[in-house]
Design a protein around this motif. Structure first.
Motif, PDB file in Angstrom:
ATOM      1  N   ALA A 167      17.744 -28.069  -9.269  1.00 10.44           N
ATOM      2  CA  ALA A 167      18.747 -27.075  -9.649  1.00 10.44           C
ATOM      3  C   ALA A 167      18.144 -25.873 -10.361  1.00 10.44           C
ATOM      4  CB  ALA A 167      19.802 -27.726 -10.543  1.00 10.44           C
ATOM      5  N   ASP A 168      16.971 -26.071 -10.988  1.00  8.88           N
ATOM      6  CA  ASP A 168      16.351 -24.955 -11.709  1.00  8.88           C
ATOM      7  C   ASP A 168      15.593 -24.015 -10.789  1.00  8.88           C
ATOM      8  OD1 ASP A 168      14.527 -26.930 -11.124  1.00  8.88           O
ATOM      9  OD2 ASP A 168      13.370 -26.677 -12.968  1.00  8.88           O
ATOM     10  N   HIS A 169      15.433 -24.394  -9.519  1.00  8.35           N
ATOM     11  CA  HIS A 169      14.800 -23.520  -8.527  1.00  8.35           C
ATOM     12  C   HIS A 169      15.610 -23.582  -7.218  1.00  8.35           C
ATOM     13  CE1 HIS A 169      11.328 -24.015 -11.291  1.00  8.35           C
ATOM     14  NE2 HIS A 169      11.124 -22.748 -10.967  1.00  8.35           N
ATOM     15  N   PRO A 170      16.828 -23.056  -7.232  1.00 10.45           N
ATOM     16  CA  PRO A 170      17.668 -23.119  -6.031  1.00 10.45           C
ATOM     17  C   PRO A 170      17.091 -22.262  -4.901  1.00 10.45           C
ATOM     18  CG  PRO A 170      18.645 -21.666  -7.667  1.00 10.45           C
ATOM     19  CD  PRO A 170      17.473 -22.314  -8.336  1.00 10.45           C
ATOM     20  N   MET A 171      17.429 -22.629  -3.673  1.00 10.35           N
ATOM     21  CA  MET A 171      16.963 -21.889  -2.497  1.00 10.35           C
ATOM     22  C   MET A 171      18.160 -21.436  -1.679  1.00 10.35           C
ATOM     23  SD  MET A 171      13.695 -24.310  -1.664  1.00 10.35           S
ATOM     24  CE  MET A 171      14.437 -25.682  -2.564  1.00 10.35           C
ATOM     25  N   ALA A 172      18.092 -20.211  -1.195  1.00 10.38           N
ATOM     26  CA  ALA A 172      19.224 -19.614  -0.491  1.00 10.38           C
ATOM     27  C   ALA A 172      19.470 -20.275   0.862  1.00 10.38           C
ATOM     28  CB  ALA A 172      18.987 -18.115  -0.303  1.00 10.38           C
ATOM     29  N   SER A 173      18.406 -20.766   1.500  1.00  8.09           N
ATOM     30  CA  SER A 173      18.547 -21.346   2.837  1.00  8.09           C
ATOM     31  C   SER A 173      18.082 -22.797   2.843  1.00  8.09           C
ATOM     32  CB  SER A 173      17.721 -20.541   3.855  1.00  8.09           C
ATOM     33  OG  SER A 173      17.782 -21.136   5.138  1.00  8.09           O
ATOM     34  N   VAL A 174      19.008 -23.695   3.171  1.00  5.68           N
ATOM     35  CA  VAL A 174      18.693 -25.119   3.308  1.00  5.68           C
ATOM     36  C   VAL A 174      19.395 -25.608   4.573  1.00  5.68           C
ATOM     37  CG1 VAL A 174      18.888 -27.415   2.311  1.00  5.68           C
ATOM     38  CG2 VAL A 174      18.510 -25.440   0.808  1.00  5.68           C
ATOM     39  N   ALA A 234      24.397 -20.145 -11.826  1.00  8.60           N
ATOM     40  CA  ALA A 234      24.611 -19.340 -13.027  1.00  8.60           C
ATOM     41  C   ALA A 234      24.110 -17.916 -12.816  1.00  8.60           C
ATOM     42  CB  ALA A 234      23.892 -19.986 -14.208  1.00  8.60           C
ATOM     43  N   THR A 235      23.002 -17.801 -12.088  1.00 10.96           N
ATOM     44  CA  THR A 235      22.440 -16.484 -11.747  1.00 10.96           C
ATOM     45  C   THR A 235      22.331 -16.383 -10.242  1.00 10.96           C
ATOM     46  OG1 THR A 235      21.141 -16.483 -13.796  1.00 10.96           O
ATOM     47  CG2 THR A 235      20.494 -14.929 -12.063  1.00 10.96           C
ATOM     48  N   PRO A 236      23.047 -15.433  -9.615  1.00  9.68           N
ATOM     49  CA  PRO A 236      23.002 -15.315  -8.147  1.00  9.68           C
ATOM     50  C   PRO A 236      21.588 -15.067  -7.630  1.00  9.68           C
ATOM     51  CG  PRO A 236      24.816 -14.037  -9.055  1.00  9.68           C
ATOM     52  CD  PRO A 236      23.975 -14.462 -10.215  1.00  9.68           C
ATOM     53  N   LEU A 237      21.340 -15.544  -6.427  1.00 11.92           N
ATOM     54  CA  LEU A 237      20.064 -15.301  -5.755  1.00 11.92           C
ATOM     55  C   LEU A 237      20.170 -14.086  -4.873  1.00 11.92           C
ATOM     56  CD1 LEU A 237      19.148 -18.903  -4.530  1.00 11.92           C
ATOM     57  CD2 LEU A 237      18.038 -17.650  -6.392  1.00 11.92           C
ATOM     58  N   LYS A 238      19.087 -13.350  -4.752  1.00 12.91           N
ATOM     59  CA  LYS A 238      19.017 -12.226  -3.831  1.00 12.91           C
ATOM     60  C   LYS A 238      18.364 -12.712  -2.543  1.00 12.91           C
ATOM     61  CE  LYS A 238      20.566  -8.623  -6.242  1.00 12.91           C
ATOM     62  NZ  LYS A 238      21.678  -7.752  -5.778  1.00 12.91           N
ATOM     63  N   SER A 239      19.043 -12.507  -1.426  1.00 12.42           N
ATOM     64  CA  SER A 239      18.490 -12.911  -0.138  1.00 12.42           C
ATOM     65  C   SER A 239      18.890 -11.901   0.922  1.00 12.42           C
ATOM     66  CB  SER A 239      18.982 -14.310   0.252  1.00 12.42           C
ATOM     67  OG  SER A 239      18.473 -14.703   1.507  1.00 12.42           O
ATOM     68  N   ILE A 263      23.619 -14.375  -3.374  1.00 10.04           N
ATOM     69  CA  ILE A 263      23.985 -15.747  -3.044  1.00 10.04           C
ATOM     70  C   ILE A 263      24.476 -16.404  -4.329  1.00 10.04           C
ATOM     71  CG2 ILE A 263      23.222 -17.920  -2.069  1.00 10.04           C
ATOM     72  CD1 ILE A 263      23.121 -15.581  -0.111  1.00 10.04           C
ATOM     73  N   THR A 264      25.744 -16.795  -4.365  1.00 13.52           N
ATOM     74  CA  THR A 264      26.343 -17.326  -5.593  1.00 13.52           C
ATOM     75  C   THR A 264      26.366 -18.848  -5.658  1.00 13.52           C
ATOM     76  OG1 THR A 264      28.546 -17.188  -4.619  1.00 13.52           O
ATOM     77  CG2 THR A 264      27.769 -15.262  -5.849  1.00 13.52           C
ATOM     78  N   GLU A 265      26.039 -19.508  -4.560  1.00 16.21           N
ATOM     79  CA  GLU A 265      25.971 -20.962  -4.562  1.00 16.21           C
ATOM     80  C   GLU A 265      24.848 -21.416  -3.644  1.00 16.21           C
ATOM     81  OE1 GLU A 265      29.766 -22.370  -3.312  1.00 16.21           O
ATOM     82  OE2 GLU A 265      29.481 -21.792  -1.218  1.00 16.21           O
ATOM     83  N   ALA A 266      24.323 -22.588  -3.933  1.00 15.18           N
ATOM     84  CA  ALA A 266      23.189 -23.092  -3.158  1.00 15.18           C
ATOM     85  C   ALA A 266      23.318 -24.605  -3.003  1.00 15.18           C
ATOM     86  CB  ALA A 266      21.870 -22.748  -3.851  1.00 15.18           C
ATOM     87  N   VAL A 267      22.654 -25.127  -1.969  1.00 16.23           N
ATOM     88  CA  VAL A 267      22.669 -26.569  -1.721  1.00 16.23           C
ATOM     89  C   VAL A 267      21.876 -27.278  -2.819  1.00 16.23           C
ATOM     90  CG1 VAL A 267      21.968 -28.411  -0.146  1.00 16.23           C
ATOM     91  CG2 VAL A 267      22.888 -26.269   0.766  1.00 16.23           C
TER      92      VAL A 267
END
Length: 244
Positions: A68-75, A93-98, A103-107
């Protein structure tokens, strides 16, 4: 039977080999992620390798938690006959840029469940392939905690994290090592240069060998010519002396 040095050496080797197999056996049966390392920052396909360690029960479910501390945009999971995969997402908590998007949620979890025909039987293993990315650049390892469920209800928790300077835990979590992308490219470049240098050196050596052979043959030809001329001169003098 009398013990000889050779017999004692053979016995010691057999005992050592048996001990090594005993130690290596359990480690080989762990749930692991393959390959063990991939470059940072890119997209890679990895496989969670799951062996069945039971003598009587079959594996029917695998749950893998993504860090969870290193989420990935594509799974994305690769379809596997007889297995159903469910991907669970969590709010970030912090959106990812992809690709210019937020990206507001991740697997954060993947669950594979077998049907009646696809269980991992005793003595067998299965691989569950996943495409991940973009891989983080601010860490050199990713830990994936996994739960393995058998059809007799037993759940094996592969969640223990190894600590530096300590023995490997009994049920270690699968760990993926992330290598520096630039370092990987740099290491590949010298390898290519090394092969090129070897090819150049080989070609140069071959060329030098050809030149050396040509020079040797030339010298031999000259020597033969000189010897032939000298013998001819001697014969001529002999004939002249006989005539006089």
């Amino acid at each position: 039977m009398r013990s000889t040095p050779a017999r004692r050496t053979a016995l010691a080797a057999a005992v050592a080999g048996a001990a090594l197999l005993t130690l290596a056996g359990p480690a080989a049966a762990h749930v692991t992620v393959q390959p063990g390392s991939v470059p940072q920052g890119g997209y890679s396909v990895v496989a969670f390798r799951v062996p069945d360690e039971s003598d009587t029960a079959s594996t029917v479910k695998l749950e893998v938690s993504l860090p969870a501390d290193h989420p990935m945009a594509s799974v994305r999971v690769q379809p596997l006959t007889g297995w159903t995969a469910v991907l669970e997402k969590s709010k970030l908590a912090t959106p990812l840029k992809s690709h210019g998007k937020d990206i507001t949620e991740a697997v954060t979890k993947i669950t594979w469940t077998a049907d009646a025909t696809a269980k991992i039987a005793p003595g067998q293993f299965q691989e569950f392939r996943v495409s991940l990315g973009a891989l983080p650049t601010d860490t050199d390892t990713l830990t994936f905690k996994a739960l393995q469920t058998y059809d007799n209800g037993e759940v094996v928790r592969w969640i223990e994290e190894a600590k530096e300077g300590q023995a490997e835990p009994e049920k270690p979590a699968p760990v993926l090592t992330l290598t520096k992308a630039a370092a990987a490219s740099a290491s590949a470049a010298p390898a290519a240069d090394h092969h090129a240098s070897q090819d150049t050196a080989t070609a140069s050596a071959g060329s030098a060998g050809d030149d050396s052979t040509a020079r040797t043959l030339g010298v031999v030809g000259i020597v033969v010519g000189v010897v032939g001329a000298a013998l001819g001169a001697v014969g001529l003098r002999r004939r002249s002396g006989s005539a006089s």
